[in-house]
Each structure stands twice: as C-alpha cells, then as structure tokens.
Design a protein around this motif. Sequence first.
Motif, PDB file in Angstrom:
ATOM      1  N   ASN A 255       5.128   4.374 -17.846  1.00 50.94           N
ATOM      2  CA  ASN A 255       5.261   5.059 -16.547  1.00 50.94           C
ATOM      3  C   ASN A 255       4.297   4.496 -15.505  1.00 50.94           C
ATOM      4  OD1 ASN A 255       7.203   7.583 -16.605  1.00 50.94           O
ATOM      5  ND2 ASN A 255       6.246   7.477 -18.616  1.00 50.94           N
ATOM      6  N   LEU A 256       3.112   4.085 -15.939  1.00 53.67           N
ATOM      7  CA  LEU A 256       2.182   3.462 -15.002  1.00 53.67           C
ATOM      8  C   LEU A 256       2.731   2.136 -14.479  1.00 53.67           C
ATOM      9  CD1 LEU A 256      -1.278   4.150 -16.696  1.00 53.67           C
ATOM     10  CD2 LEU A 256      -0.356   5.207 -14.627  1.00 53.67           C
ATOM     11  N   LEU A 257       3.424   1.402 -15.339  1.00 50.06           N
ATOM     12  CA  LEU A 257       4.035   0.150 -14.897  1.00 50.06           C
ATOM     13  C   LEU A 257       5.108   0.390 -13.840  1.00 50.06           C
ATOM     14  CD1 LEU A 257       4.399  -1.865 -18.219  1.00 50.06           C
ATOM     15  CD2 LEU A 257       2.805  -2.277 -16.356  1.00 50.06           C
ATOM     16  N   SER A 258       5.737   1.570 -13.894  1.00 46.54           N
ATOM     17  CA  SER A 258       6.753   1.903 -12.898  1.00 46.54           C
ATOM     18  C   SER A 258       6.171   1.955 -11.493  1.00 46.54           C
ATOM     19  CB  SER A 258       7.409   3.245 -13.236  1.00 46.54           C
ATOM     20  OG  SER A 258       8.108   3.176 -14.463  1.00 46.54           O
ATOM     21  N   VAL A 259       4.871   2.265 -11.384  1.00 51.62           N
ATOM     22  CA  VAL A 259       4.210   2.278 -10.081  1.00 51.62           C
ATOM     23  C   VAL A 259       4.311   0.903  -9.426  1.00 51.62           C
ATOM     24  CG1 VAL A 259       2.007   2.594  -8.885  1.00 51.62           C
ATOM     25  CG2 VAL A 259       2.644   4.125 -10.771  1.00 51.62           C
ATOM     26  N   VAL A 260       4.211  -0.139 -10.245  1.00 49.73           N
ATOM     27  CA  VAL A 260       4.240  -1.506  -9.730  1.00 49.73           C
ATOM     28  C   VAL A 260       5.657  -2.053  -9.652  1.00 49.73           C
ATOM     29  CG1 VAL A 260       3.423  -3.871 -10.130  1.00 49.73           C
ATOM     30  CG2 VAL A 260       1.953  -1.919 -10.685  1.00 49.73           C
ATOM     31  N   ILE A 261       6.468  -1.749 -10.671  1.00 53.55           N
ATOM     32  CA  ILE A 261       7.766  -2.404 -10.817  1.00 53.55           C
ATOM     33  C   ILE A 261       8.841  -1.782  -9.941  1.00 53.55           C
ATOM     34  CG2 ILE A 261       9.627  -2.875 -12.457  1.00 53.55           C
ATOM     35  CD1 ILE A 261       7.502  -3.083 -14.635  1.00 53.55           C
ATOM     36  N   THR A 262       8.923  -0.451  -9.903  1.00 50.66           N
ATOM     37  CA  THR A 262      10.034   0.213  -9.216  1.00 50.66           C
ATOM     38  C   THR A 262      10.125  -0.136  -7.735  1.00 50.66           C
ATOM     39  OG1 THR A 262       9.905   2.041 -10.805  1.00 50.66           O
ATOM     40  CG2 THR A 262      11.145   2.432  -8.780  1.00 50.66           C
ATOM     41  N   PRO A 263       9.016  -0.173  -6.966  1.00 54.12           N
ATOM     42  CA  PRO A 263       9.153  -0.564  -5.553  1.00 54.12           C
ATOM     43  C   PRO A 263       9.728  -1.964  -5.376  1.00 54.12           C
ATOM     44  CG  PRO A 263       7.031   0.495  -5.927  1.00 54.12           C
ATOM     45  CD  PRO A 263       7.639   0.263  -7.274  1.00 54.12           C
ATOM     46  N   PHE A 264       9.338  -2.895  -6.243  1.00 56.08           N
ATOM     47  CA  PHE A 264       9.866  -4.255  -6.144  1.00 56.08           C
ATOM     48  C   PHE A 264      11.367  -4.277  -6.439  1.00 56.08           C
ATOM     49  CE2 PHE A 264      10.427  -8.599  -7.987  1.00 56.08           C
ATOM     50  CZ  PHE A 264      10.194  -9.301  -6.818  1.00 56.08           C
ATOM     51  N   TYR A 265      11.765  -3.536  -7.459  1.00 53.08           N
ATOM     52  CA  TYR A 265      13.191  -3.418  -7.793  1.00 53.08           C
ATOM     53  C   TYR A 265      13.968  -2.845  -6.612  1.00 53.08           C
ATOM     54  CZ  TYR A 265      17.408  -1.403  -9.885  1.00 53.08           C
ATOM     55  OH  TYR A 265      18.705  -1.052 -10.153  1.00 53.08           O
ATOM     56  N   VAL A 266      13.425  -1.797  -6.003  1.00 52.89           N
ATOM     57  CA  VAL A 266      14.098  -1.148  -4.874  1.00 52.89           C
ATOM     58  C   VAL A 266      14.261  -2.122  -3.710  1.00 52.89           C
ATOM     59  CG1 VAL A 266      13.796   0.608  -3.082  1.00 52.89           C
ATOM     60  CG2 VAL A 266      13.472   1.210  -5.482  1.00 52.89           C
ATOM     61  N   CYS A 267      13.216  -2.884  -3.411  1.00 52.70           N
ATOM     62  CA  CYS A 267      13.304  -3.858  -2.315  1.00 52.70           C
ATOM     63  C   CYS A 267      14.444  -4.846  -2.546  1.00 52.70           C
ATOM     64  CB  CYS A 267      11.983  -4.618  -2.181  1.00 52.70           C
ATOM     65  SG  CYS A 267      10.616  -3.642  -1.520  1.00 52.70           S
ATOM     66  N   LEU A 268      14.568  -5.348  -3.764  1.00 51.64           N
ATOM     67  CA  LEU A 268      15.622  -6.306  -4.077  1.00 51.64           C
ATOM     68  C   LEU A 268      17.015  -5.693  -3.935  1.00 51.64           C
ATOM     69  CD1 LEU A 268      14.110  -8.188  -7.153  1.00 51.64           C
ATOM     70  CD2 LEU A 268      14.885  -9.245  -5.027  1.00 51.64           C
ATOM     71  N   VAL A 269      17.201  -4.486  -4.454  1.00 53.31           N
ATOM     72  CA  VAL A 269      18.526  -3.862  -4.420  1.00 53.31           C
ATOM     73  C   VAL A 269      18.917  -3.486  -2.993  1.00 53.31           C
ATOM     74  CG1 VAL A 269      19.893  -1.891  -5.198  1.00 53.31           C
ATOM     75  CG2 VAL A 269      18.364  -3.043  -6.795  1.00 53.31           C
ATOM     76  N   VAL A 270      17.979  -2.963  -2.216  1.00 63.29           N
ATOM     77  CA  VAL A 270      18.278  -2.602  -0.824  1.00 63.29           C
ATOM     78  C   VAL A 270      18.658  -3.848  -0.032  1.00 63.29           C
ATOM     79  CG1 VAL A 270      17.294  -1.726   1.327  1.00 63.29           C
ATOM     80  CG2 VAL A 270      16.893  -0.504  -0.816  1.00 63.29           C
ATOM     81  N   LEU A 271      17.907  -4.916  -0.210  1.00 61.34           N
ATOM     82  CA  LEU A 271      18.244  -6.169   0.477  1.00 61.34           C
ATOM     83  C   LEU A 271      19.625  -6.666   0.073  1.00 61.34           C
ATOM     84  CD1 LEU A 271      14.818  -8.035   0.338  1.00 61.34           C
ATOM     85  CD2 LEU A 271      16.115  -7.533   2.419  1.00 61.34           C
ATOM     86  N   TYR A 272      19.947  -6.550  -1.212  1.00 63.33           N
ATOM     87  CA  TYR A 272      21.245  -7.037  -1.670  1.00 63.33           C
ATOM     88  C   TYR A 272      22.382  -6.182  -1.126  1.00 63.33           C
ATOM     89  CZ  TYR A 272      24.710  -9.285  -4.587  1.00 63.33           C
ATOM     90  OH  TYR A 272      25.805 -10.001  -5.014  1.00 63.33           O
ATOM     91  N   TYR A 273      22.166  -4.897  -0.956  1.00 65.09           N
ATOM     92  CA  TYR A 273      23.180  -4.019  -0.345  1.00 65.09           C
ATOM     93  C   TYR A 273      23.533  -4.520   1.048  1.00 65.09           C
ATOM     94  CZ  TYR A 273      24.779  -0.048   2.455  1.00 65.09           C
ATOM     95  OH  TYR A 273      25.474   0.761   3.344  1.00 65.09           O
TER      96      TYR A 273
ATOM     97  N   GLY B 136       0.805  -1.212   0.000  1.00 62.21           N
ATOM     98  CA  GLY B 136       0.000   0.000   0.000  1.00 62.21           C
ATOM     99  C   GLY B 136       0.838   1.261   0.000  1.00 62.21           C
ATOM    100  N   VAL B 137       1.791   1.346   0.926  1.00 66.27           N
ATOM    101  CA  VAL B 137       2.621   2.553   1.001  1.00 66.27           C
ATOM    102  C   VAL B 137       3.555   2.648  -0.200  1.00 66.27           C
ATOM    103  CG1 VAL B 137       4.456   1.476   2.395  1.00 66.27           C
ATOM    104  CG2 VAL B 137       4.070   3.954   2.524  1.00 66.27           C
ATOM    105  N   PHE B 138       4.051   1.509  -0.669  1.00 65.44           N
ATOM    106  CA  PHE B 138       4.920   1.525  -1.848  1.00 65.44           C
ATOM    107  C   PHE B 138       4.164   2.022  -3.080  1.00 65.44           C
ATOM    108  CE2 PHE B 138       7.797  -1.882   0.101  1.00 65.44           C
ATOM    109  CZ  PHE B 138       8.798  -0.971   0.373  1.00 65.44           C
ATOM    110  N   LEU B 139       2.977   1.482  -3.301  1.00 68.59           N
ATOM    111  CA  LEU B 139       2.206   1.852  -4.489  1.00 68.59           C
ATOM    112  C   LEU B 139       1.718   3.299  -4.410  1.00 68.59           C
ATOM    113  CD1 LEU B 139       0.137  -1.424  -5.062  1.00 68.59           C
ATOM    114  CD2 LEU B 139       2.165  -0.653  -6.284  1.00 68.59           C
TER     115      LEU B 139
END
Length: 297
Positions: free
Chosen positions: A263-281, A26-29
């Motif tokens: 750009n609408l797809l970015s609403v769904v995709i970018t938060p998931f990408y961010v979660c993966l990269v932050v976890l990998y850091y 919810g907060v991500f979207l």
Amino acid sequence: MYAFSSPLTFGELLGRAIEMYRAHGGVFLRTAAIFYVPVAMLFFFWARGVETTFLASAVVWPVNLIADLTLVSLCIELLHGRPQAIRAAVGRGLRRLLAYAGMVVVTMVAFSAAAVVAAIPLWFGFTGPDFHLSELRYDFLDMVRRGDVEGIGSAVGDVAAVGIGLCLVGGLFLILVIYLSTRWLVAEVALMVEETGPLESLKRSWKLSQDYVLRTAGFFVLLSVAIGVVGSLSGTPLDLVVGALVPAADNSLKMGLGNAISNLLSVVITPFYVCLVVLYYFDLRVRKERHDFGVQS
C-alpha cells in the motif's frame, strides 16, 4: 503546458507522464498518502492472516476507489492548466463514487464470466466418464511399485495432456483478460471527464479504442512494464530496510509488513499510472474524434 492537438507516440506519452509527475509530484504524493498511508497502517497492525487480509481489503475497497477518482480529477485539471485543491478533487471523486463502484462491479462480473468460459472445456474434461483423478493416481503409484515402465509412460502422457489443457485454459483466460482490460482501459477517465454512468463509461472506452485495439494493447503492456519498473525501484529499498530491521520476523508479521509495503508503494505508483491513462484517454480522443486538446493554461 501539457496541451496537445495531434496524436502522441508511446515515447511522447511516457515522457509527458514523467514530466507531469515530476512537476506536480508534491500534490500527487500528498494526495495518495492521505489515502494509502492509513490503509498501510491498517494492514500492518491488523491484516496478518488470510482472513484478516481479505476483510481489510473489503473494508478499504471504497477508499481505494476514492483515491483513484481523486487522482484522476487532479490530473485532468492539471492537463487543462487548472490546478485543483485536494479537497475539491476529493469532493469530485466522492460525487462519482457510486458510478465508479458500479463500473468496477460490472468489470469484475465480466472477468469472472471470462474465467468460467475459459474453464468450461477443462471442466468437462475433468468430470467426464473416462477421467477419474483418484483412480489415475492410484494406478500410477501401483505401476511405480511394480516397475511397469510402459504403464508409467502412458500415465505420464495422460497427466501431460491434462497439463496442456490447463495451460491452454490459462492462456485463453489471459487473452480474454488482456482484451477486456484493453477495451476498458480509459473507462474511469471517461466517467470523470464526461460524467457518464457505469455502463456508458465502459461503452465509451470501448468505442474510443475500437480502431486502436492493437495500439491500446501495446500501451497496456507498456503501462504494465512502466509500473513494474517504478514499483521495483521503490520497493527494493523498502524490502532491504525491512529485512535489516526485522530479520527474524514470524510469518504473520511478514504478511503484515508485505501488505503495508504494497500500500505504501501505491503512494508512488498510482499517480504515475493515472497520469499515463489520462493522457492516453485524450490521445484516443484526438485520434478518434479529432479532438483539439489545445487548451492553454
């Protein structure tokens, strides 16, 4: 809830990212929508040609940067059990905007330099004294008219050599891009977590991935596949709806719709990408520095 003090496998990283995305979707979207929905509207109503698309991309570039930083900030705080208000995350992102923009510019320059380096052999081949593309085309057409089979075979061989050269240059550039992207994968997160400058963030990511280049490259491939799957699952229904609503749309409208959907797809995709990269850091820090990311909520 998301704390860990030992290295994670790719499956565990993906599982944690999915868990976080589902728990805080919810907060991500909402956060992503604040940025990407207005951008989608701008592209739909204005960016309906090559020139206007380029201009719109330049205009919204800072907006995309702030969106990335805001989502990274939210994800970092959630990992530490500290849910953050969207306004606070936006403010934190704005404070790091100039540093992030500088880092992005540096990476763009580096990728451009990689393209130049990869193209140097091909450039000399095309501009050499023995290679004249216009003459080669004229001679080939003349041989076709005369039915010179042997000459045609020789000309095809010359063209094939050029094609092989193009493939080699493209392959070299792809390798350079993947390598640099791998080494700088977590620079954005380092910039937010450690509040380093543009060059320091890139160096930090380079250092963290130093002993895990192949693993990070594998994660980069996994990341690309995962984002591709999420994008396809989200994009196909939208494409079907658009095709049903405007089956006879002209090219300009189709371009506007395509830009808006992206750009609408970015609403769904970018938060998931961010979660993966932050976890990998944080996974790299656990591996590289024995960092105990055992923070409890």
